[in-house]
Design a protein around this motif. Structure first.
Motif, PDB file in Angstrom:
ATOM      1  N   LYS A 199       6.508 -57.832 -11.135  1.00 47.96           N
ATOM      2  CA  LYS A 199       5.510 -56.838 -11.524  1.00 47.96           C
ATOM      3  C   LYS A 199       5.064 -56.012 -10.318  1.00 47.96           C
ATOM      4  O   LYS A 199       4.915 -54.798 -10.400  1.00 47.96           O
ATOM      5  CB  LYS A 199       4.314 -57.543 -12.161  1.00 47.96           C
ATOM      6  N   GLU A 200       4.861 -56.672  -9.182  1.00 47.30           N
ATOM      7  CA  GLU A 200       4.468 -55.962  -7.968  1.00 47.30           C
ATOM      8  C   GLU A 200       5.556 -54.988  -7.527  1.00 47.30           C
ATOM      9  O   GLU A 200       5.267 -53.858  -7.103  1.00 47.30           O
ATOM     10  CB  GLU A 200       4.166 -56.956  -6.849  1.00 47.30           C
ATOM     11  N   GLN A 201       6.823 -55.413  -7.619  1.00 44.02           N
ATOM     12  CA  GLN A 201       7.921 -54.532  -7.245  1.00 44.02           C
ATOM     13  C   GLN A 201       7.990 -53.312  -8.161  1.00 44.02           C
ATOM     14  O   GLN A 201       8.233 -52.187  -7.708  1.00 44.02           O
ATOM     15  CB  GLN A 201       9.239 -55.307  -7.281  1.00 44.02           C
ATOM     16  N   ASP A 202       7.781 -53.530  -9.464  1.00 41.45           N
ATOM     17  CA  ASP A 202       7.786 -52.415 -10.411  1.00 41.45           C
ATOM     18  C   ASP A 202       6.664 -51.428 -10.119  1.00 41.45           C
ATOM     19  O   ASP A 202       6.844 -50.203 -10.208  1.00 41.45           O
ATOM     20  CB  ASP A 202       7.660 -52.935 -11.849  1.00 41.45           C
ATOM     21  N   ASP A 219       6.989 -47.473  -9.143  1.00 44.76           N
ATOM     22  CA  ASP A 219       6.268 -46.420  -9.866  1.00 44.76           C
ATOM     23  C   ASP A 219       5.492 -45.528  -8.901  1.00 44.76           C
ATOM     24  O   ASP A 219       5.436 -44.305  -9.058  1.00 44.76           O
ATOM     25  CB  ASP A 219       5.302 -47.037 -10.886  1.00 44.76           C
ATOM     26  N   VAL A 220       4.891 -46.151  -7.885  1.00 43.51           N
ATOM     27  CA  VAL A 220       4.144 -45.368  -6.887  1.00 43.51           C
ATOM     28  C   VAL A 220       5.083 -44.428  -6.145  1.00 43.51           C
ATOM     29  O   VAL A 220       4.761 -43.250  -5.925  1.00 43.51           O
ATOM     30  CB  VAL A 220       3.424 -46.306  -5.893  1.00 43.51           C
ATOM     31  N   CYS A 221       6.265 -44.915  -5.757  1.00 44.69           N
ATOM     32  CA  CYS A 221       7.234 -44.062  -5.052  1.00 44.69           C
ATOM     33  C   CYS A 221       7.669 -42.881  -5.913  1.00 44.69           C
ATOM     34  O   CYS A 221       7.764 -41.750  -5.440  1.00 44.69           O
ATOM     35  CB  CYS A 221       8.449 -44.889  -4.642  1.00 44.69           C
ATOM     36  N   GLU A 277     -11.122 -49.790 -12.123  1.00 43.32           N
ATOM     37  CA  GLU A 277     -12.071 -50.886 -11.910  1.00 43.32           C
ATOM     38  C   GLU A 277     -12.068 -51.845 -13.096  1.00 43.32           C
ATOM     39  O   GLU A 277     -12.159 -53.069 -12.919  1.00 43.32           O
ATOM     40  CB  GLU A 277     -13.481 -50.316 -11.693  1.00 43.32           C
ATOM     41  N   GLN A 278     -11.946 -51.302 -14.291  1.00 43.00           N
ATOM     42  CA  GLN A 278     -11.904 -52.157 -15.478  1.00 43.00           C
ATOM     43  C   GLN A 278     -10.663 -53.038 -15.477  1.00 43.00           C
ATOM     44  O   GLN A 278     -10.717 -54.224 -15.836  1.00 43.00           O
ATOM     45  CB  GLN A 278     -11.936 -51.287 -16.736  1.00 43.00           C
ATOM     46  N   LYS A 279      -9.515 -52.470 -15.064  1.00 40.41           N
ATOM     47  CA  LYS A 279      -8.280 -53.254 -15.005  1.00 40.41           C
ATOM     48  C   LYS A 279      -8.385 -54.373 -13.961  1.00 40.41           C
ATOM     49  O   LYS A 279      -7.911 -55.492 -14.180  1.00 40.41           O
ATOM     50  CB  LYS A 279      -7.095 -52.336 -14.682  1.00 40.41           C
ATOM     51  N   ILE A 280      -8.990 -54.048 -12.831  1.00 37.83           N
ATOM     52  CA  ILE A 280      -9.138 -55.061 -11.786  1.00 37.83           C
ATOM     53  C   ILE A 280     -10.010 -56.214 -12.268  1.00 37.83           C
ATOM     54  O   ILE A 280      -9.734 -57.389 -11.991  1.00 37.83           O
ATOM     55  CB  ILE A 280      -9.729 -54.422 -10.508  1.00 37.83           C
ATOM     56  N   ASN A 281     -11.058 -55.880 -13.004  1.00 41.73           N
ATOM     57  CA  ASN A 281     -11.978 -56.910 -13.496  1.00 41.73           C
ATOM     58  C   ASN A 281     -11.316 -57.895 -14.449  1.00 41.73           C
ATOM     59  O   ASN A 281     -11.750 -59.045 -14.566  1.00 41.73           O
ATOM     60  CB  ASN A 281     -13.190 -56.256 -14.167  1.00 41.73           C
ATOM     61  N   VAL A 282     -10.285 -57.430 -15.153  1.00 43.24           N
ATOM     62  CA  VAL A 282      -9.592 -58.320 -16.103  1.00 43.24           C
ATOM     63  C   VAL A 282      -8.213 -58.729 -15.574  1.00 43.24           C
ATOM     64  O   VAL A 282      -7.351 -59.162 -16.333  1.00 43.24           O
ATOM     65  CB  VAL A 282      -9.454 -57.638 -17.487  1.00 43.24           C
ATOM     66  N   ASN A 283      -8.003 -58.530 -14.237  1.00 47.53           N
ATOM     67  CA  ASN A 283      -6.774 -58.967 -13.571  1.00 47.53           C
ATOM     68  C   ASN A 283      -5.517 -58.313 -14.148  1.00 47.53           C
ATOM     69  O   ASN A 283      -4.468 -58.957 -14.306  1.00 47.53           O
ATOM     70  CB  ASN A 283      -6.641 -60.491 -13.640  1.00 47.53           C
ATOM     71  N   GLN A 284      -5.609 -57.040 -14.476  1.00 45.81           N
ATOM     72  CA  GLN A 284      -4.450 -56.282 -14.940  1.00 45.81           C
ATOM     73  C   GLN A 284      -3.858 -55.473 -13.784  1.00 45.81           C
ATOM     74  O   GLN A 284      -4.585 -55.090 -12.865  1.00 45.81           O
ATOM     75  CB  GLN A 284      -4.841 -55.336 -16.079  1.00 45.81           C
ATOM     76  N   PRO A 285      -2.534 -55.201 -13.800  1.00 42.39           N
ATOM     77  CA  PRO A 285      -1.915 -54.421 -12.717  1.00 42.39           C
ATOM     78  C   PRO A 285      -2.448 -52.978 -12.708  1.00 42.39           C
ATOM     79  O   PRO A 285      -2.727 -52.397 -13.755  1.00 42.39           O
ATOM     80  CB  PRO A 285      -0.422 -54.444 -13.064  1.00 42.39           C
ATOM     81  N   VAL A 286      -2.580 -52.421 -11.505  1.00 43.24           N
ATOM     82  CA  VAL A 286      -3.158 -51.077 -11.355  1.00 43.24           C
ATOM     83  C   VAL A 286      -2.225 -50.136 -10.596  1.00 43.24           C
ATOM     84  O   VAL A 286      -2.653 -49.071 -10.140  1.00 43.24           O
ATOM     85  CB  VAL A 286      -4.519 -51.156 -10.632  1.00 43.24           C
ATOM     86  N   GLY A 287      -0.957 -50.516 -10.459  1.00 47.11           N
ATOM     87  CA  GLY A 287      -0.027 -49.681  -9.692  1.00 47.11           C
ATOM     88  C   GLY A 287       0.134 -48.288 -10.265  1.00 47.11           C
ATOM     89  O   GLY A 287       0.112 -47.289  -9.541  1.00 47.11           O
ATOM     90  N   ILE A 288       0.281 -48.195 -11.586  1.00 45.01           N
ATOM     91  CA  ILE A 288       0.505 -46.899 -12.224  1.00 45.01           C
ATOM     92  C   ILE A 288      -0.733 -46.006 -12.117  1.00 45.01           C
ATOM     93  O   ILE A 288      -0.650 -44.830 -11.762  1.00 45.01           O
ATOM     94  CB  ILE A 288       0.911 -47.094 -13.704  1.00 45.01           C
TER      95      ILE A 288
END
Length: 226
Positions: A141-144, A148-150, A27-38
């Motif tokens: 960044k989205e592809q990376d 990582d999720v896979c 939630e903190q990452k989302i609030n500051v527009n940071q990627p959350v994939g990992i």
């Protein structure tokens, strides 16, 4: 047999604490527009591990109750604890899924609004190199993150396979031990029958009765402590 209930509870509680901490960081990452994939992958893996641990705990409690390894009151207490942990796990998964849906909806709206701007060819031509470079970095960044999720999902499958293999191996070990105990008891029974036949052929009735009583006591001791 060692009662692993306490250590299982501690391990599950640590998993729950870690998942809650990861959700807060997300939630903190989302609030500051940071990627959350990992961190999304970490949360998914944590929830998957939690579900497996709870299923193993459920099997343990069920076996203990069937075999009367614990008192009835303690068995009911453990069932209630299991139910509470199942509710917590379900709540964590539900909250995480809800957050994912909300994020996807927001991303869809952003892209839809952005798409309206880029439908016009002239608008595309007016974009400077900096904007194009920024958009390219965002796509990369989205592809990376998806990669990582896979990879994390593959690690989770590997971990699940290891859990299943360990469970099967433990069951095989128990079956082998039971077979050995049965063979031992069978040999003792054969030995007792042989002695009994000898007594029947050579002893008086008084000695026979004493011997039978002695052998019965010995047989009971073998069954109880084998």
């Amino acid at each position: 047999m060692t009662d692993s209930y306490r250590s299982d509870i501690v391990r599950i509680q640590k998993l729950i604490q870690q998942i809650r901490s990861d959700i807060q960081k997300r939630e903190q990452k989302i609030n500051v527009n940071q990627p959350v994939g990992i961190i999304d992958a970490d949360i998914r893996q944590g929830i998957s591990k939690l579900e497996i641990e709870i299923e193993l705990l459920k099997s343990l409690i069920g076996r203990q109750n069937r075999n009367q390894e614990i008192l009835q009151k303690e068995g009911e207490t453990r069932k209630n604890t299991l139910l509470e942990l199942q509710n917590v796990a379900a709540e964590l998964k539900q909250n995480f899924d809800k957050s994912l849906r909300s994020q996807k909806d927001q991303l869809f709206n952003d892209r839809s609004n952005g798409g309206k701007q880029y439908k016009d060819t002239e608008t595309l031509q007016q974009m400077d190199k900096k904007q194009l470079h920024y958009n390219q970095k965002q796509l990369q960044k989205e592809q990376d993150e998806k990669l990582d999720v896979c990879l994390d999902q593959l690690d989770t499958l590997k971990w699940k396979g290891k859990i299943i293999w360990n469970t099967v191996d433990e069951q095989n070990r128990l079956l082998i031990q039971i077979g050995n105990d049965m063979d031992k008891t069978n040999k003792e029974m054969i030995n007792v029958n042989g002695k009994l036949k000898k007594v029947l052929n050579s002893s008086s009735y008084c000695c026979l009765h004493l011997f039978i009583a002695f052998e019965l006591v010995g047989l009971i001791m073998i069954i109880l402590f084998a």
